[in-house]
Design an enzyme around this catalytic site. Structure first.
Site, PDB file in Angstrom:
ATOM      1  N   ARG A  47      33.971  56.993  -4.897  1.00  0.00           N
ATOM      2  CA  ARG A  47      35.047  56.022  -4.636  1.00  0.00           C
ATOM      3  C   ARG A  47      34.756  54.743  -5.421  1.00  0.00           C
ATOM      4  O   ARG A  47      33.614  54.488  -5.829  1.00  0.00           O
ATOM      5  CB  ARG A  47      35.149  55.745  -3.140  1.00  0.00           C
ATOM      6  CG  ARG A  47      33.859  55.277  -2.506  1.00  0.00           C
ATOM      7  CD  ARG A  47      34.042  55.126  -1.007  1.00  0.00           C
ATOM      8  NE  ARG A  47      32.755  55.077  -0.304  1.00  0.00           N
ATOM      9  CZ  ARG A  47      32.625  55.042   0.995  1.00  0.00           C
ATOM     10  NH1 ARG A  47      33.689  55.077   1.772  1.00  0.00           N
ATOM     11  NH2 ARG A  47      31.442  54.987   1.568  1.00  0.00           N
ATOM     12  N   SER A  52      26.535  54.296  -4.662  1.00  0.00           N
ATOM     13  CA  SER A  52      25.763  55.434  -5.188  1.00  0.00           C
ATOM     14  C   SER A  52      25.898  55.590  -6.705  1.00  0.00           C
ATOM     15  O   SER A  52      25.197  56.412  -7.302  1.00  0.00           O
ATOM     16  CB  SER A  52      26.233  56.733  -4.523  1.00  0.00           C
ATOM     17  OG  SER A  52      26.118  56.635  -3.136  1.00  0.00           O
ATOM     18  N   HIS A 106      29.958  72.831   5.023  1.00  0.00           N
ATOM     19  CA  HIS A 106      30.053  72.950   6.479  1.00  0.00           C
ATOM     20  C   HIS A 106      31.486  73.391   6.775  1.00  0.00           C
ATOM     21  O   HIS A 106      32.421  72.970   6.089  1.00  0.00           O
ATOM     22  CB  HIS A 106      29.746  71.598   7.117  1.00  0.00           C
ATOM     23  CG  HIS A 106      29.690  71.600   8.616  1.00  0.00           C
ATOM     24  ND1 HIS A 106      29.286  72.688   9.357  1.00  0.00           N
ATOM     25  CD2 HIS A 106      29.952  70.617   9.513  1.00  0.00           C
ATOM     26  CE1 HIS A 106      29.315  72.377  10.649  1.00  0.00           C
ATOM     27  NE2 HIS A 106      29.723  71.125  10.769  1.00  0.00           N
ATOM     28  N   GLY A 132      19.366  67.716   2.429  1.00  0.00           N
ATOM     29  CA  GLY A 132      19.373  67.719   0.974  1.00  0.00           C
ATOM     30  C   GLY A 132      17.999  67.458   0.374  1.00  0.00           C
ATOM     31  O   GLY A 132      17.653  68.042  -0.663  1.00  0.00           O
ATOM     32  N   GLU A 225       1.039  63.402  23.653  1.00  0.00           N
ATOM     33  CA  GLU A 225       1.273  64.699  24.299  1.00  0.00           C
ATOM     34  C   GLU A 225       2.700  65.200  24.065  1.00  0.00           C
ATOM     35  O   GLU A 225       2.915  66.320  23.638  1.00  0.00           O
ATOM     36  CB  GLU A 225       1.021  64.599  25.814  1.00  0.00           C
ATOM     37  CG  GLU A 225      -0.436  64.603  26.203  1.00  0.00           C
ATOM     38  CD  GLU A 225      -1.167  65.886  25.814  1.00  0.00           C
ATOM     39  OE1 GLU A 225      -0.520  66.924  25.634  1.00  0.00           O
ATOM     40  OE2 GLU A 225      -2.396  65.827  25.655  1.00  0.00           O
ATOM     41  N   GLU A 229       3.044  66.299  19.380  1.00  0.00           N
ATOM     42  CA  GLU A 229       2.718  67.707  19.116  1.00  0.00           C
ATOM     43  C   GLU A 229       3.908  68.523  18.606  1.00  0.00           C
ATOM     44  O   GLU A 229       3.767  69.717  18.324  1.00  0.00           O
ATOM     45  CB  GLU A 229       2.140  68.352  20.389  1.00  0.00           C
ATOM     46  CG  GLU A 229       0.795  67.731  20.755  1.00  0.00           C
ATOM     47  CD  GLU A 229       0.034  68.478  21.838  1.00  0.00           C
ATOM     48  OE1 GLU A 229       0.520  69.537  22.278  1.00  0.00           O
ATOM     49  OE2 GLU A 229      -1.023  67.985  22.233  1.00  0.00           O
TER      50      GLU A 229
HETATM   51  N1  LIG Z   1      22.996  66.158   5.804  1.00  0.00           N
HETATM   52  C1  LIG Z   1      22.596  67.408   5.964  1.00  0.00           C
HETATM   53  O1  LIG Z   1      21.422  67.674   6.239  1.00  0.00           O
HETATM   54  C2  LIG Z   1      23.560  68.555   5.773  1.00  0.00           C
HETATM   55  C3  LIG Z   1      23.074  69.869   5.798  1.00  0.00           C
HETATM   56  C4  LIG Z   1      23.966  70.930   5.551  1.00  0.00           C
HETATM   57  C5  LIG Z   1      25.307  70.648   5.341  1.00  0.00           C
HETATM   58  N2  LIG Z   1      25.754  69.362   5.371  1.00  0.00           N
HETATM   59  C6  LIG Z   1      27.169  69.123   5.101  1.00  0.00           C
HETATM   60  O2  LIG Z   1      27.268  68.551   3.795  1.00  0.00           O
HETATM   61  C7  LIG Z   1      28.406  67.689   3.743  1.00  0.00           C
HETATM   62  C8  LIG Z   1      27.951  66.320   3.271  1.00  0.00           C
HETATM   63  O3  LIG Z   1      27.108  65.775   4.277  1.00  0.00           O
HETATM   64  P1  LIG Z   1      26.024  64.661   3.911  1.00  0.00           P
HETATM   65  O4  LIG Z   1      25.122  64.539   5.092  1.00  0.00           O
HETATM   66  O5  LIG Z   1      25.452  64.944   2.567  1.00  0.00           O
HETATM   67  O6  LIG Z   1      26.976  63.382   3.816  1.00  0.00           O
HETATM   68  P2  LIG Z   1      26.535  61.904   3.504  1.00  0.00           P
HETATM   69  O7  LIG Z   1      25.142  61.830   2.975  1.00  0.00           O
HETATM   70  O8  LIG Z   1      26.832  61.043   4.691  1.00  0.00           O
HETATM   71  O9  LIG Z   1      27.576  61.536   2.326  1.00  0.00           O
HETATM   72  C9  LIG Z   1      27.509  60.290   1.733  1.00  0.00           C
HETATM   73  C10 LIG Z   1      28.381  60.294   0.498  1.00  0.00           C
HETATM   74  O10 LIG Z   1      29.750  60.426   0.895  1.00  0.00           O
HETATM   75  C11 LIG Z   1      30.492  59.362   0.321  1.00  0.00           C
HETATM   76  N3  LIG Z   1      31.580  58.938   1.196  1.00  0.00           N
HETATM   77  C12 LIG Z   1      31.516  58.590   2.502  1.00  0.00           C
HETATM   78  N4  LIG Z   1      32.736  58.265   2.966  1.00  0.00           N
HETATM   79  C13 LIG Z   1      33.576  58.360   1.904  1.00  0.00           C
HETATM   80  C14 LIG Z   1      34.952  58.130   1.741  1.00  0.00           C
HETATM   81  N5  LIG Z   1      35.728  57.739   2.767  1.00  0.00           N
HETATM   82  N6  LIG Z   1      35.478  58.327   0.506  1.00  0.00           N
HETATM   83  C15 LIG Z   1      34.723  58.714  -0.529  1.00  0.00           C
HETATM   84  N7  LIG Z   1      33.400  58.963  -0.436  1.00  0.00           N
HETATM   85  C16 LIG Z   1      32.843  58.787   0.775  1.00  0.00           C
HETATM   86  C17 LIG Z   1      29.480  58.250   0.179  1.00  0.00           C
HETATM   87  O11 LIG Z   1      30.004  57.375  -0.764  1.00  0.00           O
HETATM   88  P3  LIG Z   1      29.290  56.008  -1.217  1.00  0.00           P
HETATM   89  O12 LIG Z   1      28.136  56.473  -2.035  1.00  0.00           O
HETATM   90  O13 LIG Z   1      30.342  55.331  -1.996  1.00  0.00           O
HETATM   91  O14 LIG Z   1      28.887  55.305   0.043  1.00  0.00           O
HETATM   92  C18 LIG Z   1      28.238  59.000  -0.251  1.00  0.00           C
HETATM   93  O15 LIG Z   1      28.233  59.221  -1.643  1.00  0.00           O
HETATM   94  C19 LIG Z   1      29.009  67.691   5.138  1.00  0.00           C
HETATM   95  O16 LIG Z   1      30.025  68.650   5.178  1.00  0.00           O
HETATM   96  C20 LIG Z   1      27.847  68.112   6.021  1.00  0.00           C
HETATM   97  O17 LIG Z   1      28.238  68.721   7.234  1.00  0.00           O
HETATM   98  C21 LIG Z   1      24.915  68.312   5.557  1.00  0.00           C
END
Ligand SMILES: NC(=O)c1ccc[n+]([C@@H]2O[C@H](COP(=O)([O-])OP(=O)(O)OC[C@H]3O[C@@H](n4cnc5c(N)ncnc54)[C@H](OP(=O)(O)O)[C@@H]3O)[C@@H](O)[C@H]2O)c1
Length: 321
Positions: A47, A52, A106, A132, A225, A229
């Site tokens: 955006r 980022s 997801h 990630g 404890e 652990e």
């Molecule tokens: N996190 C995990 O461990 C994990 C594991 C498996 C699957 N997933 C899935 O992977 C997907 C991404 O999750 P995530 O945890 O990686 O997300 P995240 O880290 O919270 O994503 C952050 C990114 O999303 C952008 N963003 C946030 N709101 C936005 C908006 N309104 N418009 C445009 N960009 C926006 C942010 O932009 P800015 O950089 O501009 O702030 C940033 O680049 C989800 O579907 C989640 O369920 C996540």
């Protein structure tokens, strides 16, 4: 169910194709870097004014606006917070090429109708089963993270091949990619977050710590404890399974575990787990998530403040700093 591995996957479907990763957070950064290192042409869509941007540039990844990235790609991957995906999709939908593929990590946005995608798009999911940072470090170590894949819409006959080639480029084919569906992945994931690892386990740790401290045990000993652990049992279960973990601990600990565990996790707990699963399936949690985002995350802000004030957190600071 057999896991699909690198040898079963044909990467050709992604050869010469461009992938747009929308979002550069936890999953977005790791996935973009793994794809790039696997030889894929990647662009990250961000955006306006995104904090980022500089990080992606420093990582050597091409960046563009959300719409520009989407319009330039054959595969568009939505990797922002689930509750933000509908607005992002609305913004980029007119730019996504006819017959392109749209991917998710997801199932929530599709399972609960946050997004109803265009009918000409292949809709797939590759959901790595972990954060990630671990997806990236495993890839760099020559290993991989297990992932689930699913196809929701196969408009062009390529959705499964794209999902598997995408998972392979993330390194997940080194560990195994399992077939699922958007509904199954989403429901199981939301259930686990609430009722098992992320919801119930921390509450058990806090309750155990509080019980010992109330009975006069020092905070430091109670912390070591009940919380300290956790890593040990997690590593043992990963390496040996639950039965192997029990055999690896002392007879004292093993007898205590088999007597005490079922007294805590009794039929009442199992009944409430079934309640949570039913609520997840009925869409009550996804409604709550939507409301939470729309009102500026009030519930999460209060919960974060409260968690920082917990006695168990103060004990951790005393011990670890
Ligand atoms: N996190 C995990 O461990 C994990 C594991 C498996 C699957 N997933 C899935 O992977 C997907 C991404 O999750 P995530 O945890 O990686 O997300 P995240 O880290 O919270 O994503 C952050 C990114 O999303 C952008 N963003 C946030 N709101 C936005 C908006 N309104 N418009 C445009 N960009 C926006 C942010 O932009 P800015 O950089 O501009 O702030 C940033 O680049 C989800 O579907 C989640 O369920 C996540």
């Amino acid at each position: 169910m057999d896991a699909i591995r690198d040898g079963d996957i044909d990467p050709a479907v992604l050869a010469g194709k461009r992938i747009a990763i929308l979002g550069y957070g936890n999953q977005g950064r790791a996935q973009a870097l793994n794809l790039k290192d696997s030889g894929i042409d990647v662009v990250v869509g961000l955006r306006d004014g995104s904090p980022s941007h500089d990080r992606a540039v420093a990582d050597g990844i091409a960046t563009a606006s959300l719409a520009e990235a989407a319009s330039s790609a054959n595969v568009v991957m939505l990797l922002a917070p689930d509750e933000a995906l509908a607005a992002i999709y609305r913004e980029v939908e007119p730019s996504i090429r006819e017959g392109a593929a749209l991917g998710f990590s997801h199932g929530l946005a599709i399972r609960f109708g946050f997004i109803v995608p265009r009918s000409d798009l292949d809709i797939f999911m590759v959901a790595p089963k972990g954060p990630g940072t671990a997806l990236r470090s495993l890839y760099l170590d020559g290993k991989g993270m297990v992932a689930l894949y699913a196809v929701e819409q196969d408009a062009n006959g390529n959705a499964k091949a794209i999902a598997l080639a995408y998972g392979q480029a993330l390194g997940c084919g080194r560990a195994g990619i399992l077939a699922s569906s958007f509904a199954e992945e989403c429901e199981a994931d939301l259930f686990n977050e609430q009722a098992v690892v992320w919801g119930a386990v921390p509450e058990i740790l806090i309750a155990g710590f509080d019980t010992l401290v109330e009975a006069g045990v020092s905070e430091e000993v109670a912390y070591m404890e009940c919380v300290g652990e956790l890593k040990l049992i997690a590593e043992l279960i990963e390496a040996r399974g639950i039965a192997g973990m029990r055999e690896a601990i002392s007879n004292t600990a093993e007898l205590g575990a088999v007597i005490g565990g079922p007294r805590i996790v009794d039929d009442g707990v199992r009944a409430r787990m079934r309640e949570i699963l039913a609520e997840v399936r009925a869409g009550r949690f996804s409604d709550l998530l939507r409301d939470e985002e729309a009102s500026g995350y009030p519930r999460l802000k209060v919960a974060r403040d409260k968690a920082r004030q917990l006695n168990v957190e103060q004990a951790r600071k005393k011990l670890i700093g």
